[in-house]
Design an enzyme around this catalytic site. Structure first.
Site, mmCIF file in Angstrom:
data_model
loop_
_atom_site.group_PDB
_atom_site.id
_atom_site.type_symbol
_atom_site.label_atom_id
_atom_site.label_comp_id
_atom_site.label_asym_id
_atom_site.label_seq_id
_atom_site.Cartn_x
_atom_site.Cartn_y
_atom_site.Cartn_z
ATOM 1 N N SER A 125 0.834 -1.200 0.000
ATOM 2 C CA SER A 125 0.000 0.000 0.000
ATOM 3 C C SER A 125 0.871 1.252 0.000
ATOM 4 O O SER A 125 1.636 1.482 -0.932
ATOM 5 C CB SER A 125 -0.972 -0.058 1.172
ATOM 6 O OG SER A 125 -1.970 0.918 1.054
ATOM 7 N N ASP A 171 -10.129 -5.477 -3.471
ATOM 8 C CA ASP A 171 -9.528 -4.412 -2.679
ATOM 9 C C ASP A 171 -10.394 -3.159 -2.797
ATOM 10 O O ASP A 171 -10.572 -2.620 -3.889
ATOM 11 C CB ASP A 171 -8.119 -4.142 -3.213
ATOM 12 C CG ASP A 171 -7.308 -3.199 -2.355
ATOM 13 O OD1 ASP A 171 -7.885 -2.271 -1.763
ATOM 14 O OD2 ASP A 171 -6.074 -3.381 -2.312
ATOM 15 N N HIS A 208 -7.342 -5.943 0.642
ATOM 16 C CA HIS A 208 -6.152 -5.128 0.921
ATOM 17 C C HIS A 208 -5.413 -5.587 2.179
ATOM 18 O O HIS A 208 -4.456 -4.946 2.601
ATOM 19 C CB HIS A 208 -6.602 -3.669 1.096
ATOM 20 C CG HIS A 208 -5.516 -2.652 0.930
ATOM 21 N ND1 HIS A 208 -4.939 -2.361 -0.290
ATOM 22 C CD2 HIS A 208 -4.910 -1.824 1.837
ATOM 23 C CE1 HIS A 208 -4.037 -1.408 -0.136
ATOM 24 N NE2 HIS A 208 -3.984 -1.067 1.149
#
Length: 283
Positions: free
Chosen positions: A150, A229, A262
């Site tokens: 991320s 995600d 995620h």
């Protein structure tokens, strides 16, 4: 020799998971990081990976959640994971938002006051932490890769592109690929770098790759992205990095996985592939 304070250590798959603190001259504050050393490090220096975590994470997150140690032992890799930002800077409002300030450094050197005094993560990582661990631990600085998740995926890609001679391999999970074009990046860059958007491209992986006339990582870059995600369409934009790699002739393996989100459940599912990617390049 630099001084490290060992906070704790834990035997793990025949290796040792340690957590450290030191006084950073670059940051101007104490900084923490984690190290996993495989048993091979008792005999000789081993290649190592620098892992950059995402928003809100600490130096503990990867070590606890990713399930990487067993694979690292099989491949003879050390794993280094810094904290995701300075802590204790005493800046008004630094802990008010989960996506800016504490736990949200974006792995750059801030140019705007008051952040510029302590939020200097790029210099900390490249000029202080890497030399420090190479000085005091059994790791081979000449065989070093970088990866992250991320915000940390953004950090891994941008630092790899900004310091191509430093890192030999790079990969990412669910990276923020074009921070100049997403709310997370725009908020962070405005705060850290100022409102002049001309400064931002130097910390945008897609923009940096777009400036390359040749492939900076000829042995390839690996990215894994979950299609479930919730941040994919608004924050991550891997298609923009994919297009920039194609234009530069940079080999990219961008794997899109149905059903994955995620979280670290996603990371732990594919962590072995990433470590194998780096091990094949680092030798």
């Amino acid at each position: 020799m630099a001084t490290l304070e060992l906070l704790s250590e834990h035997a793990c798959f025949g290796g040792m998971q340690g957590f450290y603190q030191h006084n950073s001259s670059v940051i101007g504050l104490p900084m923490r990081f984690s190290v996993f050393l495989p048993p091979q490090a008792r005999q000789a220096k081993v290649p190592f990976l620098l892992y950059l975590a995402g928003l809100t994470c600490t130096e503990e997150t990867f070590a606890i959640k990713a399930g990487a140690q067993r694979v690292a032992v099989e491949l003879g890799l050390a794993l280094i994971a810094p904290d995701s930002s300075p802590r204790g800077a005493g800046i008004a409002g630094e802990a008010d938002s989960w996506d800016f300030g504490v736990g949200a450094s974006f792995y750059l050197d801030a140019a705007e006051a008051p952040w510029s005094r302590h939020y200097r993560m790029e210099s900390y990582l490249t000029a202080e932490l890497i030399p420090l661990v190479a000085q005091v631990l059994a790791v081979d600085r000449q065989r070093m890769g970088i990866f992250g998740h991320s915000m940390g995926g953004h950090g891994a890609l941008t630092l790899a592109l900004r310091h191509p001679g430093l890192f030999k391999s790079v990969s990412a999970f669910s990276p923020i690929c074009a921070p100049t074009q997403c709310p997370w990046g725009q908020k962070a860059f405005t705060g850290y770098l100022g409102a002049e958007a001309g400064r931002w491209a130097a910390h945008d992986a897609s923009a940096l790759m777009g400036q390359c006339s040749a492939a900076p990582y000829p042995e390839g870059i690996l990215i894994d992205q979950g299609l479930a995600d919730k941040f994919l369409s608004t924050q991550l934009h891997p298609h923009l990095f994919e297009a920039a790699c194609a234009k530069a002739g940079q080999a990219l393996t961008l794997r899109r996985h149905a059903g994955y989100d995620h979280s670290y459940y996603f990371i732990s599912t594919f962590i072995a592939d990433h470590l194998a990617h780096h091990a094949a390049i680092l030798g």
